[in-house]
Design a protein around this motif. Sequence first.
Motif, PDB file in Angstrom:
ATOM      1  N   VAL A 296      -0.008   1.911   3.079  1.00  0.00           N
ATOM      2  CA  VAL A 296      -1.529   2.092   1.792  1.00  0.00           C
ATOM      3  C   VAL A 296      -2.348   2.213   2.555  1.00  0.00           C
ATOM      4  CG1 VAL A 296      -2.099  -0.253   0.598  1.00  0.00           C
ATOM      5  CG2 VAL A 296       0.673  -0.603   1.728  1.00  0.00           C
ATOM      6  N   ALA A 297      -2.543   2.178   3.627  1.00  0.00           N
ATOM      7  CA  ALA A 297      -3.654   2.090   3.471  1.00  0.00           C
ATOM      8  C   ALA A 297      -4.875   4.052   3.750  1.00  0.00           C
ATOM      9  CB  ALA A 297      -4.221   2.105   5.447  1.00  0.00           C
ATOM     10  N   ARG A 298      -3.095   4.869   3.989  1.00  0.00           N
ATOM     11  CA  ARG A 298      -3.498   6.048   3.662  1.00  0.00           C
ATOM     12  C   ARG A 298      -3.763   6.225   2.258  1.00  0.00           C
ATOM     13  NH1 ARG A 298       0.705   6.598   7.569  1.00  0.00           N
ATOM     14  NH2 ARG A 298       1.638   7.318   5.725  1.00  0.00           N
ATOM     15  N   ARG A 299      -3.000   5.446   1.282  1.00  0.00           N
ATOM     16  CA  ARG A 299      -3.204   6.042  -0.349  1.00  0.00           C
ATOM     17  C   ARG A 299      -4.622   5.376  -0.705  1.00  0.00           C
ATOM     18  NH1 ARG A 299       0.830   7.625   1.132  1.00  0.00           N
ATOM     19  NH2 ARG A 299      -0.984   9.553   0.653  1.00  0.00           N
ATOM     20  N   VAL A 300      -4.858   3.904  -0.012  1.00  0.00           N
ATOM     21  CA  VAL A 300      -6.453   3.664  -0.213  1.00  0.00           C
ATOM     22  C   VAL A 300      -7.527   4.234  -0.005  1.00  0.00           C
ATOM     23  CG1 VAL A 300      -7.804   1.868   0.634  1.00  0.00           C
ATOM     24  CG2 VAL A 300      -5.797   1.115  -0.348  1.00  0.00           C
ATOM     25  N   GLU A 301      -7.219   5.201   1.480  1.00  0.00           N
ATOM     26  CA  GLU A 301      -8.050   6.103   1.531  1.00  0.00           C
ATOM     27  C   GLU A 301      -8.127   7.145   1.085  1.00  0.00           C
ATOM     28  OE1 GLU A 301      -9.315   8.782   5.495  1.00  0.00           O
ATOM     29  OE2 GLU A 301      -7.716   7.556   5.562  1.00  0.00           O
ATOM     30  N   GLU A 302      -7.299   7.926   0.677  1.00  0.00           N
ATOM     31  CA  GLU A 302      -7.230   9.141  -0.478  1.00  0.00           C
ATOM     32  C   GLU A 302      -7.859   8.558  -1.651  1.00  0.00           C
ATOM     33  OE1 GLU A 302      -3.531  11.421  -1.004  1.00  0.00           O
ATOM     34  OE2 GLU A 302      -3.934  12.158   1.149  1.00  0.00           O
ATOM     35  N   ILE A 303      -7.590   7.913  -2.174  1.00  0.00           N
ATOM     36  CA  ILE A 303      -8.320   7.001  -3.296  1.00  0.00           C
ATOM     37  C   ILE A 303      -9.762   6.870  -3.548  1.00  0.00           C
ATOM     38  CG2 ILE A 303      -8.726   5.257  -4.898  1.00  0.00           C
ATOM     39  CD1 ILE A 303      -4.974   4.616  -4.727  1.00  0.00           C
ATOM     40  N   ARG A 304      -9.845   6.287  -2.561  1.00  0.00           N
ATOM     41  CA  ARG A 304     -11.554   6.155  -2.531  1.00  0.00           C
ATOM     42  C   ARG A 304     -12.336   7.389  -2.291  1.00  0.00           C
ATOM     43  NH1 ARG A 304     -11.341   1.537   2.597  1.00  0.00           N
ATOM     44  NH2 ARG A 304     -11.457  -0.315   1.338  1.00  0.00           N
TER      45      ARG A 304
END
Length: 290
Positions: A34-42
Motif C-alpha cells: 500500500v505504501a509503495r502504491r501511495v508513494e507512486e500515486i503522489r
Amino acid sequence: MLSEKSEFRVREFVLGIEGLALLRTAVDADDDFVARRVEEIRKFASGSGEGLPGGGASVDELDLGAGYAAWAGRYDSLPSSYIQVEEPIVHGLYDQGPVGTALDAACGTGRQTEALAARGYRVIGVDQSPDMLEQARRKVPDADFRQGRLEKLPVDDGSVDLAVSTLALTHLPDLTDAVAELARVVRPGGRVIVSDLHPFVVSLQGQCHFVTGDDSLAFVRNHVHLASDYLRAFTAAGLTVRACFEPLFNGSLAPGGYEEFIAEAARAAWRDIPIVIVWEAVKPLEGEQS
C-alpha cells in the motif's frame, strides 16, 4: 477513415492502474505494498514521475479498414497477453475435430488459418483488409483467401464444418449479424468457435493502442459485449452453446509498454481478471432443437 486526433494521457493511465491495484487489494494487501502504491500515486500526480515516458501522446482512432492496414505490418511482432491465454484453449478445441473444411472469419494475418491448416483442415480465410490478407497469403499459401466482411461473408450456406472468429467481434458495435453469418455458413452438426476480449477488460481499459508503420499511436475501437449479448446472438442464430472459457491474466506485460513502468501495480490490478472469453457453439442437426 481517421477521426480527430485525441491525446492518450499517460499520467492518468498509470494513476488509474495504481488506483485499481489499491481498490482490488484494499482488504488483503500488506502495508508495504500500500505504501509503495501511495508513494507512486503522489509522484505521478505531482508531475514528477521519473522514467514515465512522456506526458501524453497524440492518438488516432481508425476505422477497421484503415486500422488493420496500419496494423498489418507489425501485428505478428507485437507481444500479446490476450493471445498467450487464448491460443491454448482455441487450439485445444480445434484438436477435438473432426477435421474438415474450416472458415477463419476476420483472419487477419492468418494466425488461426495457419493453426487450422497445420491440423489438416482445408481453410477459407476471410478478411476485409487487403493488407492483412497479403500477410496471411505469405504465411499459408495453400489456403483459400477471400476479401469480405464479418457481416456478409463470401462463403456459401452450410459449406464448412467449422467457423472460427478470434479477437475480432469486439470491433463491431453489435454481434447479431456477424454471429448469424457464422451460423449460416456452417453445416448442420458443425461448430462455431469465437474468442474475444473479455468485457471486463474492455470496460476497465477501453482501447488497445498500437504503433503504426510511421511510428504514430492509433487504435481501432473496442465495444463492450457482455456474456448475455453473446448468448442472445447465438440463440438468435439458432446455435447451441456447448462451452465457455474465461482465461485469466497470466502476469505478462507488453515489453516497453507503459505498464512496465508500474509493473507491480499493473500485475496486482489485473491479477485473476479474465481477459479473454472463448465460446464453442454447435449448429443443430435438421430436426433437432437449438
